[in-house]
Motif scaffolding. Sequence first.
Motif: not given
Length: 929
Positions: A223-228
């Motif tokens: 969730a952190t990596a995929n949402n900038g």
Amino acid sequence: MPRRTPLTTLDRLRTPGRFTGFLKTASVCALIAALLSPLAQTTAAAADVTAANDYCGGQCSDILPPGENGNATLAQILLNQAFGTQPEHAEDQLGPYANLAKGYSSLTNATINTFFNDASFGVASDQVASTLSPAGRTDVTIVRDKKTGVPHITGTTRYGTEFGAGYAAAQDRLWLMDVFRHVGRGQLTAFAGGDPSNQGLEQQFWRNAPYTEADLQAQIDNATANNGTRGQQALADANAYLDGINSYIDASDSGRYFPGEYVLTGHKDSITNAGTIDHFKITDLVALASVIGALFGSGGGGEVNNAISLLAAQEQYGVEQGTKVWEAFRERNDPEAVLTVHNGESFPYGGKPADAQGEALPDAGTVSTEPLVYDPTGTGGDQSASATAAAATASALSSARRGMSNALVVSGKATASGHPIAVFGPQTGYFAPQLLMLQEIQGPGISARGASFAGLSMYVELGRGQDYSWSATTSGQDIIDTYAVELCQDDYHYLYHGTCTAMDKVELKNSWKPTTADATAAGSYTMRVWRTKYGPVAYRATVGGKKVAYTTLRSSYMHEADSIIGFQMLNDPDYVKSPQTFQSAVQHINYTFNWFYADANHTAYYNSGDNPVRAAGVDAEFPVWAQAAYEWKNWVPATNTADYTPASAHPNSVDQDYYISWNNKQALNYTTASWGDGSVHRGNLLESRVKKLVAAGGVTRAALVKAMADASLADLRAEDVLPDLLRVINSSTVTDTTAAAAVSKLQTWLTAGGQRTETTAGSKTYANADAIRILDAWWPLLVKAEFEPGLGTDLYTAITANLPIDEAPSAAHGPTGSHAGSSFQYGWWSYVDKDIRAVLGDSVQGALPQKYCGSGTVSSCRDVLISTLKTAAGLTAAQVYPGDDLCAAGNQWCADSIVQRTLGGIKHYNISWQNRPTFQQVVEFTSHR
């Protein structure tokens, strides 16, 4: 060792039972005296807080019973159990909430806040009860108001703001947060003292989300990596929030004002203070989110039960006719169903394909549920007790999952002020402490007030911003599919794209031991789930003689944390500025919800959820083969990602004349996973009232609240089905005296409005009590007598497994269970309505394939109705309302009444039945940025 007393948390969920095993009244006083000293917390001098950027003009209100304070020390719990006293702000919202049932008829705009809280931003200086700088921080304050004790969190830094949110959450809900992080991890039984009734609760959730610690962490990382930038901010917010929670844990431990349940379940010693309260960690938030998502934000997964009832229909009628009968009762796209988007726009999803492909229906009689519990030992691990608890939980928790939430939103074109008005909120059940908590958060990039789930309150999840408000209802569209994986080698290998592949075994052992002679006996058991690339195994069967495992694949599986981005956006005043930006925000929420919006000029609606794009020809109603041809489009098993239907394909709307939602069908051709979206649905109760208001024009906040409250007391069967039943009965003179007397009482009640309401406020006696008793007794009798002869016992029973026949307030056998408030969502109302109208010769769109009542003639149907009515009229109140540990047999009002089901040590009084949201807002913004 600290003394351990088992906390029967499951009982708190399914019955109004009492916190047992620790109270000896004679010894209470000395213990209370010893414990009172740490109750007071030091706070900074009260400071004035002024509203910032509030465009509501004093016309925003909310309510959340029983009260904001969900924490109680041991002394407060003992006082409550011995004398009924309440901690401050523990139940001060319960009375106003309850009083609307009798007070709404004379409601005016000026008296709305007699029954709701003022939800304006900030706290007037003369209403400040306390101001706290948590942990001595200079970048955040928590101000609590005198009336409700709601925390108003104001930060000058983002970290400080979220730290304060975590601290306030722990102040108000620490024990509940701890309970539910253990539920999400499948570890409640040992945590809450070993009582076996907790096993059903932890088993239900862990079966659906059998995550390892690595799985939980991976969801955060993804969730952190995929949402900038927003993903990084969400992670920083969550860590600051956790720091606040843990700071409170440390402070309450050293100050000895932590929740008393920790003492009562053996985690802390009341004398020595020995023991620990574990700090929260970030994976706990995902465990919490998995529980909330499973309860409120996922639809589907009933494909095996659907297949069983289809096979029963085909056995009864033959394949062709049986399929038609099944489709008629399924009501996928009933033309008479009430719709949220009612302007004629179509949003096709989940419909019946012309030529179904890949279906994997089980061989009759071969389906078995996959065992979850292994190696039980001791009293707590007894298999029969575990099975009983699991069955009870499946029924009880469906009260939260099935019966939830409504919304009434009217465009400014129809209001007296020209500004939109909304009365809306989620029905999350009634608990003590409540699953939701109120808060206001003001800080860099955050400006909102409203409700959040305890432990997930780094953002307001349902509430208002500076010049807009939003809410949600559960939508239930199908995001869970069932796959038949063909077994190879043994029962724990399956074919994946032609290769025999081992299932992954995930195990979790729960064990506990007594610390005193009178505590629950030692015990243990292991939960085991077999996971495949197509999700966890739920059932075993054969298909065409081949052994298969049925798995459930949910689009939000392994993605419990993703929705945090949407909530972050909803709280950001620089993001949400219009209906379109609101819709963009909730598109980031992968759970299945209907979202509603109102500002000073516009209204909007959007249906959220990751709706998978299915392969051509796949019928989402039934299991399909686990083969590449029938997988979701571009599905990646390693990440459980796929192609999802675009935002434009989700039911959505801006500035429709009005919106109503009570978990009904969203739009034309949009099929939910729920049975019962037919001609009679509780959404009709809102539709008829709001439509009438809009037609007349000049709608006010008070008028819309009245419409909601009036619907909340209505008996759906009386309002929408009883008139036609009486038409059949009165087609000839009723000569039987018992039946005639019953008809007279029912007609009198119907003429009076068909509501379940007290004679006078506080009387605890219903007006038209005999008529209500008769209908409560009659409904299950008439449904069975009307349909079972034509359907046959096997098919009738199979369909009742898909859709219970009744969900009246007192129907403890229904999906909601007793004392839960939410009623009339699930039942055979449409079937009876369509059948009776067909028998009468009325025009029926989407009619059933045959007439069932009395084989289709008015006279024979009349005989069935009169016969069952006579039987019902002869049943005593004690037979209709058999009583429980709260209510004496025959006490009708009490049988209907709502109980705040205890999840901790504090209990509250029961209130008169109302069918309305738990948390509710009334909003009308006067201006816009």
